[in-house]
Enzyme design. Structure first.
Site, short mmCIF file in Angstrom:
data_model
loop_
_atom_site.label_atom_id
_atom_site.label_comp_id
_atom_site.label_asym_id
_atom_site.label_seq_id
_atom_site.Cartn_x
_atom_site.Cartn_y
_atom_site.Cartn_z
N GLU A 46 0.94 -1.18 0.10
CA GLU A 46 0.17 -0.03 0.13
C GLU A 46 0.84 1.26 0.03
OE1 GLU A 46 -3.79 2.04 2.75
OE2 GLU A 46 -2.86 0.10 3.22
N ARG A 48 5.39 -12.93 9.73
CA ARG A 48 5.81 -11.68 9.81
C ARG A 48 7.37 -11.84 10.24
NH1 ARG A 48 2.51 -6.87 10.08
NH2 ARG A 48 4.16 -6.02 11.53
N LYS A 67 3.59 0.82 10.26
CA LYS A 67 3.78 1.99 9.47
C LYS A 67 3.13 2.97 10.18
CE LYS A 67 3.79 0.55 4.58
NZ LYS A 67 2.91 0.65 3.25
#
Length: 792
Positions: A276, A496, A506
């Protein structure tokens, strides 16, 4: 200028002749150091007219990884490569290890060939026998675990017994043996095992435990992509969706649908990396790139770089440009660059179709009401409105006739499900915000949950790979594709990448940047890829690090920072030239050396530089004014101290022994102003201590000055994200700027990005803030692991 271009063109042609792909060849030409090394290797190997790709790739590895301390034996290794006596990466890595230990000593050919498996041919029968023996030893466990068996352990055991076996044949035989023993996969084999909850002691929080650094397994042992199925197998069960009021839905492709898909893809792997564009990428994204781009590269397939740009309020062109740059820097070449917004029209038309099929409705609940109703498992009051009414309202949403926040399109899933990601997820919302890629054409935007799976299908993705937090979304992913009769990719989730002493969110990274707790997205203390690159970490070290971690589904551990630093040191030790820099200078006047004279000495760029190789040395001036580190002098000597002290001698590296004869103090009778010393021109004195140093390049002229930035961990705790006040955990000593350092003259020509080992201090890179008048160096990593000694 023309001559330079012609030279680059000729070099590029030379690299293409040895089988390098065009991207690798062009990147190599842009790197002066690797170009020099590779050109030398090609001429040394006698293949200037070309060679096959296998040999060429091995030669490239020699140019980039060959141990600098064993250059005398490089011609011998090249003979083995060109004659195909050494023909696999595993053999070459074994050769590097052997030669690194041999250094400049005589090469024992028999021992070398044994260490590298020269002449050993492992037959299929030998592999079959070993596979059968290992399966027999582990039969009981394999039958119990079935397809949840850790196949990586099986491969590791085979590798220990047959280190030179062809890994492709090993995989084929292991797969066949598993099928022979277990038969077809069942739906139960694909289910996630239920975890038994352990009783916890009262008031004790469960914390993620940092994984200690251990010896890293080889890339062949890891085989990270072996467990992913072939695209032709994508007719098997993908997932089962359990509904509260009807039978289980088994989502899978029909043979007709799969055949249509394979006709488009030609049976190749199609993956995607879908960031994104709402911030800079961090090291966790390096793992995601390795998984998706790596699988495509491993299987000779295609990987899209797809921007998941469904939220125009948070996205910027700056982030899009950065992502493309970082993907390229890490060595990945997208098959195509696409945007979710490229498919806005198709997504809208499919949303209309979803409403027509009775699987979506327009809702007027507020965000707070939706949250409350979901928590209570209650249906929206508008859930059962007529299809025609939802179609009309959705059209009005599209035409901007309904206010922002007054309506959403929701998928009609299962509000009583045990999976909260089936609670009528939002498919579209109204946002009167121009889109950075699509412009102002749309005022309704699809959600991630709606768009992601559909675009995967439209792009014929074969393997949709994501991290474990998306596992609960698998049901809604397949529900939507099934509801629209679209092709369904294979979905697989992996853990992850969590690294100690940093934050990866983020949102938190953006907070640190916008509130100036750090110096931008590329602050060298951050685990952003821009920050790591600016610090001086190489892309190859990052890729080696993420490959070493593997692609697992274990999500209960963090990776210690020193594991990354291990890989950084491993590479820089072989590639970073040595130089001398003094951070905190202490003046030493050599009283028996002519104050008007300057002597040029030779210093080594590499520890085991050969005297006949002039490029492995640099000139360093020696005069009667020398500077050493303040920490390398004491007024009181001790047995365990190897620095300079009154009446004591030390060796100045690459120069002469000196003996302290006097100490000049300031008026406070404590501060040391300068040291007086005498040097031994005969070098008969043999002191134990060896110091780095810098001197005046000519009488009365100050040495080359430099600014040096020393970085430590950004946060004091291993997992600051779990703290209530995570900002309070910021390490106040994470950055120290040394402005008065002295450097040897050879560093004056250092360019931004150049990396060096400052002897006895660590590895450093030239920062982008550097100018011809003000050199700035970032410390990449210390010479040794200081993790347990600092800030623990």
């Amino acid at each position: 200028m023309g001559g330079k271009n012609e030279s680059s063109s000729a070099t590029l042609e030379l690299f293409l002749k040895i089988g390098l792909d065009e991207r690798t060849a062009k990147n190599t030409v842009a790197n002066n150091k690797v170009t020099t090394n590779l050109t030398a290797v090609i001429h040394e190997a006698g293949v200037i007219e070309g060679c096959n790709r296998t040999v060429g790739n091995l030669l490239y590895s020699v140019a980039t990884k060959y141990p600098a301390n064993a250059l005398a034996h490089r011609p011998v290794l090249l003979e083995y490569i060109v004659s195909s006596k050494i023909k696999t990466p595993a053999q070459l890595e074994a050769a590097f290890s052997f030669l690194s230990n041999t250094a400049s000593e005589s090469l024992h050919v028999k021992e070398f060939e044994e260490a590298c498996g020269v002449g050993i041919e492992v037959s299929v029968e030998d592999i079959e026998k070993t596979v059968s023996e290992i399966f027999e030893l582990n039969k009981e466990s394999i039958l119990a675990m079935r397809y949840r068996t850790n196949v990586g352990d099986i491969f590791a055991n085979i590798r220990k017994r047959l280190p030179w076996a062809d890994p492709k044949i090993v995989k084929q035989l292991v797969d066949a043996k598993l099928y022979e023993l277990l038969g077809e996969r069942t739906a139960a084999d694909n289910e996630k095992p239920t975890k038994q909850k352990k009783e916890k002691p009262a008031k004790v929080e469960e914390k993620k435990v940092a994984v200690e650094t251990t010896v890293q397994p080889s890339e062949e042992e890891l085989n990270p992509f072996l467990n992913f199925p072939d695209p032709k197998e994508n007719f098997k069960v993908h997932t089962e969706i359990f509904f509260s009021d009807r039978p289980v839905l088994r989502c899978c492709n029909s043979k007709e649908m799969l055949d249509k898909h394979l006709m488009v893809t030609g049976g190749k792997v199609y993956s995607r990396f879908p960031p994104e564009p709402n911030g800079y990428l961090h090291i966790g994204h390096a793992k995601a790139m390795f998984v998706s781009f790596g699988l495509a590269r491993e299987r000779d397939g295609c990987c899209y770089l797809r921007f998941d740009d469904t939220n125009p309020e948070a996205e910027k062109k700056e982030y899009i440009d950065h992502i493309q740059e970082i993907v390229s820097w890490l060595g990945w070449k997208p098959f195509k660059i696409t945007y979710t917004s490229d498919y806005f029209q198709e997504l809208y038309e499919l949303a209309v179709e979803l409403i027509r099929r009775g699987h979506a409705y327009v809702d007027h609940q507020t965000a707070e009401e939706i949250k409350e109703y979901r928590e209570k498992k209650m249906n929206s009051p508008w859930r059962d409105r007529p299809i025609s009414e939802s179609l009309r309202l959705f059209d009005e949403m599209k035409r901007g006739m309904i206010e922002e926040g007054k309506a959403t399109l929701r998928m009609k899933q299962d509000m009583q499900s045990d999976n909260f990601n089936m609670y009528d997820l939002i498919a579209y919302r109204i946002k009167f915000t121009p889109h950075p890629h699509a412009g102002d054409k749309w005022c309704i935007y699809p959600s991630y949950d709606y768009a992601h799976c559909i675009v995967d299908s439209l792009e014929n993705i074969t393997h949709s790979l994501c991290t474990l937090e998306f596992e609960t979304r698998r049901a809604s992913y397949y529900w939507l594709l099934h509801s629209l009769d679209l092709y369904q990719p294979y979905v697989w989730e992996y853990s992850r990448l969590n690294v100690t002493n940093t934050v990866m969110s983020k949102r938190k990274l953006n907070f640190l940047v916008t509130n100036k707790h750090v110096d931008g997205w590329d602050d060298p203390r951050l685990m952003t890829l821009a920050g790591l690159r600016r610090r001086g970490v190489t892309s190859s070290a990052i890729n080696t690090f993420v490959r070493g971690i593997g692609i697992t589904r274990s999500d209960n551990s963090m990776i210690r920072m020193d594991r990354l630093e291990y890989h950084i040191r491993e590479e820089l030790n072989k590639t970073a030239a040595r130089a001398m820099v003094v951070l905190n200078p202490l003046k030493v006047v050599i009283t028996n050396f002519d104050s008007a004279s300057v002597m040029d000495l030779e210093a080594k760029k590499w520890p085991d530089a050969q005297t006949e190789d002039s490029s492995a040395f640099y000139k360093v001036p020696f005069s009667n004014v020398v500077y050493i580190e303040q920490s390398d002098f004491r007024m009181k000597d001790s047995k365990d101290y190897y620095g300079l002290a009154p009446g004591k001698s030390v060796l100045l590296r690459y120069a002469f022994p000196i003996k302290c004869t006097d100490v000049v103090l300031a008026d406070d009778n404590q501060t040391i102003v300068e040291i007086r010393a005498e040097y031994d021109p005969s070098k008969k004195t043999k002191p134990k201590g060896v110091l780095h140093w810098v001197c005046e390049p000519s009488p009365g002229v100050e040495p080359l000055k430099a600014e040096v930035r020393l970085f430590e961990k950004l946060f004091s705790s291993e997992n600051p994200a779990e703290l209530h006040d995570w900002l309070a955990d910021l390490n106040p000593n994470s950055k120290k700027v040394v402005t008065g350092a002295y450097a040897v003259p050879v560093l004056k020509s250092a360019a931004v990005g150049d990396r060096f080992q400052f002897e006895r201090l660590g590895y450093f890179a030239v920062d982008k803030d550097s100018t011809p008048d003000n050199l700035v160096f970032n410390r990449i990593v210390t010479l040794r692991d200081s993790y347990g000694k600092v800030g623990k």
